[in-house]
Design an enzyme around this catalytic site. Structure first.
Site, short mmCIF file in Angstrom:
data_model
loop_
_atom_site.label_atom_id
_atom_site.label_comp_id
_atom_site.label_asym_id
_atom_site.label_seq_id
_atom_site.Cartn_x
_atom_site.Cartn_y
_atom_site.Cartn_z
N SER A 50 0.84 -1.19 0.00
CA SER A 50 0.00 0.00 0.00
C SER A 50 0.89 1.25 0.00
CB SER A 50 -0.97 -0.05 1.19
OG SER A 50 -2.02 0.87 1.02
N ASP A 109 -8.70 -3.87 -6.70
CA ASP A 109 -8.21 -3.04 -5.60
C ASP A 109 -8.26 -1.56 -5.99
OD1 ASP A 109 -6.81 -1.85 -3.52
OD2 ASP A 109 -5.04 -3.11 -3.72
#
Length: 188
Positions: A50, A109
């Protein structure tokens, strides 16, 4: 966006870069201690998930600039999972030419889709572009596809960019850690 130092006409997400700059001294201290302690280093690997993926890439750029004598002999490899875009197409091209990165994305995502796709908007504002090749975990499987940009597009329109979603919670968590990394399951 702010200018990325040392790369002509390249721009980086100002907040990401400022946060990295604040952490850089601690990172540098850790790196120097590790290099000093190890007798032989065959490869240096940086991994980030991330926002940590953004910092892994910025750390790779910093290390290669700061220690060219080390990286002329020792390969540097970066793995990012669910990483957001970092900067404009000039920075993305510089990153692609100077770092070996495996940028892994999952299904639909949302995080890798954040900050828009490269180029400029009608007001001339610079937008964000991913660097180089994407490794995409296909929906409902653990099959990984290697996705390349086509033509003049800065990013592949296939893979994660083909499946815009707001499902950040489910898709952003995995299966990065369950099947790709073979790690323990993350705890919330």
């Amino acid at each position: 966006m702010g200018e990325y130092p040392g790369v002509l006409n390249a721009h980086v997400h100002k907040g990401f870069y400022e946060e990295f700059e604040e952490a850089k001294l601690n990172f540098l201290k850790f790196f120097k201690e590790t290099i000093k302690k190890e007798k032989k280093i065959d490869e240096i690997v940086i991994v980030g998930y991330s926002l940590g993926g953004v910092y892994a890439v910025l750390a790779g750029l910093f290390l290669k600039e700061k220690f060219p004598h080390i990286f002329s002999k020792t390969p540097l490899t970066i793995f990012t999972y669910g990483q957001s875009r970092i900067g404009d197409s000039n920075l993305a091209n510089f990153i692609s030419k100077n770092l070996l990165i495996y940028r892994v994305t999952n299904t639909d995502d949302l995080v890798p889709q954040l900050l828009g796709i490269g180029g400029e908007n009608a007001d001339g504002q610079i937008l964000y572009t991913h660097h180089d090749t994407e490794y995409w975990i296909a929906p409902g499987s653990n099959i990984v596809f290697k996705c390349f940009p086509k033509g003049s597009d800065p990013e592949s329109k296939e893979c994660v960019n083909s499946r815009f979603s707001r499902k950040i919670q489910k898709s952003h968590k995995g299966p990065y850690f369950e099947s790709i990394l073979k790690s323990e399951k993350l705890k919330d």
